[in-house]
Structures are given as C-alpha cells and as structure tokens.
Design a protein around this motif. Sequence first.
Motif, PDB file in Angstrom:
ATOM      1  N   PRO A  21       0.818  -1.206   0.000  1.00  0.00           N
ATOM      2  CA  PRO A  21       0.000   0.000   0.000  1.00  0.00           C
ATOM      3  C   PRO A  21       0.853   1.258   0.000  1.00  0.00           C
ATOM      4  O   PRO A  21       1.930   1.285   0.592  1.00  0.00           O
ATOM      5  CB  PRO A  21      -0.810  -0.127   1.297  1.00  0.00           C
ATOM      6  N   SER A  24      -1.809   7.838   0.611  1.00  0.00           N
ATOM      7  CA  SER A  24      -2.703   8.730  -0.099  1.00  0.00           C
ATOM      8  C   SER A  24      -2.231  10.159   0.121  1.00  0.00           C
ATOM      9  O   SER A  24      -1.207  10.402   0.738  1.00  0.00           O
ATOM     10  CB  SER A  24      -4.132   8.539   0.414  1.00  0.00           C
ATOM     11  N   LEU A  30      -3.275   3.266   0.737  1.00  0.00           N
ATOM     12  CA  LEU A  30      -4.261   2.695  -0.177  1.00  0.00           C
ATOM     13  C   LEU A  30      -3.709   1.417  -0.797  1.00  0.00           C
ATOM     14  O   LEU A  30      -2.542   1.366  -1.183  1.00  0.00           O
ATOM     15  CB  LEU A  30      -4.613   3.687  -1.286  1.00  0.00           C
ATOM     16  N   GLN A  32      -2.960  -1.418  -3.633  1.00  0.00           N
ATOM     17  CA  GLN A  32      -2.655  -1.307  -5.053  1.00  0.00           C
ATOM     18  C   GLN A  32      -3.319  -2.449  -5.820  1.00  0.00           C
ATOM     19  O   GLN A  32      -3.351  -3.585  -5.368  1.00  0.00           O
ATOM     20  CB  GLN A  32      -1.147  -1.325  -5.261  1.00  0.00           C
ATOM     21  N   TYR A  33      -3.849  -2.115  -7.006  1.00  0.00           N
ATOM     22  CA  TYR A  33      -4.549  -3.102  -7.826  1.00  0.00           C
ATOM     23  C   TYR A  33      -3.566  -3.846  -8.729  1.00  0.00           C
ATOM     24  O   TYR A  33      -2.539  -3.303  -9.149  1.00  0.00           O
ATOM     25  CB  TYR A  33      -5.587  -2.414  -8.708  1.00  0.00           C
ATOM     26  N   GLU A  96     -13.621  -1.991   0.037  1.00  0.00           N
ATOM     27  CA  GLU A  96     -12.223  -1.835   0.436  1.00  0.00           C
ATOM     28  C   GLU A  96     -12.066  -1.211   1.819  1.00  0.00           C
ATOM     29  O   GLU A  96     -11.263  -1.667   2.640  1.00  0.00           O
ATOM     30  CB  GLU A  96     -11.511  -0.966  -0.600  1.00  0.00           C
ATOM     31  N   ARG A 200      -4.286   3.739  -7.297  1.00  0.00           N
ATOM     32  CA  ARG A 200      -4.084   2.313  -7.026  1.00  0.00           C
ATOM     33  C   ARG A 200      -3.364   1.596  -8.167  1.00  0.00           C
ATOM     34  O   ARG A 200      -3.364   0.381  -8.229  1.00  0.00           O
ATOM     35  CB  ARG A 200      -5.459   1.656  -6.777  1.00  0.00           C
TER      36      ARG A 200
END
Length: 272
Positions: A21, A24, A30, A32-33, A96, A200
């Motif tokens: 992550p 932000s 956040l 990560q995709y 999420e 992300r």
Amino acid sequence: MPTPEASSIDSTARAHHVAAPVESAGGPELPQYSVAKVLAIWAAAAVPMALLAWVVTPVAAGGDASEGRFATVLIAALTGGLVWQAVLVLGLVAHEQRSLRWPVLRDALWLRAPSDDRGRRGGRLWWWVAVFALGFFLVQLVPTGLPEPSDRSLGAFLASTEGQEHFSGAWGLFALVVVMMTFNSFLGEELLFRGLLLPRMRGAFGRRDRMVDALLTGLYHLHQPWSMPGAVLAGALFAYPSRRFRSAWMGIAIHSTQSVVLLVVIGTLVLR
C-alpha cells in the motif's frame, strides 16, 4: 534497513504485480490493484457505455426516430452509464474501506486539496488547473481524422435548426444534460479514473501509471470511438496533475471546464 517481513511482503507483491500500500494525499495507505483488476474495472465502465450507445439507444429510440428523439434517448442512456460508474466506485470503496463516510471517501478517492513534495497544499497550486485547462482546450481543436456519425454529433445537432428548436424551452432535457455533465466530469468518469484507479495503479505500472491511465481513458470511449485519440491526450492532461499533486480535484476541475462551456451553450438555447 527493511525487515525480513517487509522484504517478504514486497516480494509477494511484485510477484502478483501489486505493490505494498502507498500513502494517499496526506491520508491512510491505499491498496494497489493488479493489472487484471485495473482492466476488469475499466471493462465494467467501458462495456456498459458501449452497449448503451450502440445497442440500447437505437432500440429505445426506434428505427424512425427523429433527430431530437434520438439525441434525447442517447443522452439519457449515457447518463445512466455514468451513474453506474459512480455506483461502481462507491461499491468498490465500500468493500475496500468498509465505510462510505466523507473522511473515508476523501482519502480513498484523493478528494483533497493539491499538495506537493515541498509540503505546500492548495493555494497557488490551484493555478495549475488553468494551465492544464488551456491544454485541454487546445487538444479539442486538434482534428483526429476519424469520421464522426452525424446522428451522434452533439455539436452538429446543437448547430442545426432542429437541434435548437428541440432544446428551446426544454428545461427537463436541460436538467438531464446537467446530470450527465456532472457525472461525466466529476461523480462518474473522473472519480473512476482519477479518484479510484490512478491512486491504485502505481503498484502494477510504476511511474507509467499516468500514461496507462490516459490510455485507458481513451480506450474507454467505445461509445464514441472517433474521440479516442483526443481522449488519450485529454486523459494525460487530467492524470498528470492529479498524480503530481495527489488530488483528483485537479482532473475534475480541468475536465469540468468543458462541461461548463457546454452547459452555457445549451442553456442559451433553452432560454430562447
């Protein structure tokens, strides 16, 4: 020196094309995709818009529909697709973050004032909106060379006698356009690409995340493929400042300049 546990996490993340992550804009970390998840979310936004434009609209309007009725149905259909994008974003954030409270949404979707590496926040940084908005205006003047169907050209319709008569005094239709523009430049398209995806994507694409975000923005326009080249350039103008200043408001503000101009033009026709 990183701990063995941290090294293990980073190795696992790289193996799945997902980084640990990242922070932000002054908020919590956040996730990560992966590449697959980014593409799946892109498809969840792009495919419905294409179906609404090329399948639902002709059927709903009817084969003998006038230009005015076809334009109204198309606007309504695309508005529905943009509203769906807002629902998609909220659903993913709720899953999420387990919350949709404003402080959570603000951090999860980069809805904070722009900030830079020198610790400055807001203030003069907002002037970058004007710079990139000018670039956005110039991009729209560049011809793409791709033919635009006459029955799907809003500009041509607004310039025609039938189009001007269709909008004259049509406050309900004007309200629908306001909703469409709001979701296009804020609650739908921008919130999806610059609020949800861009923060992300660094784990999967590294520093190329802005370029990939711009490319996905262009390819998303399956509902009007003739605009794809310009949409890629525009997407870059939205993505760069949003990433640079870690604020989705930058892309939203730049994109909204187009909406304001369009609403002024249509509002003038409605008042006739």
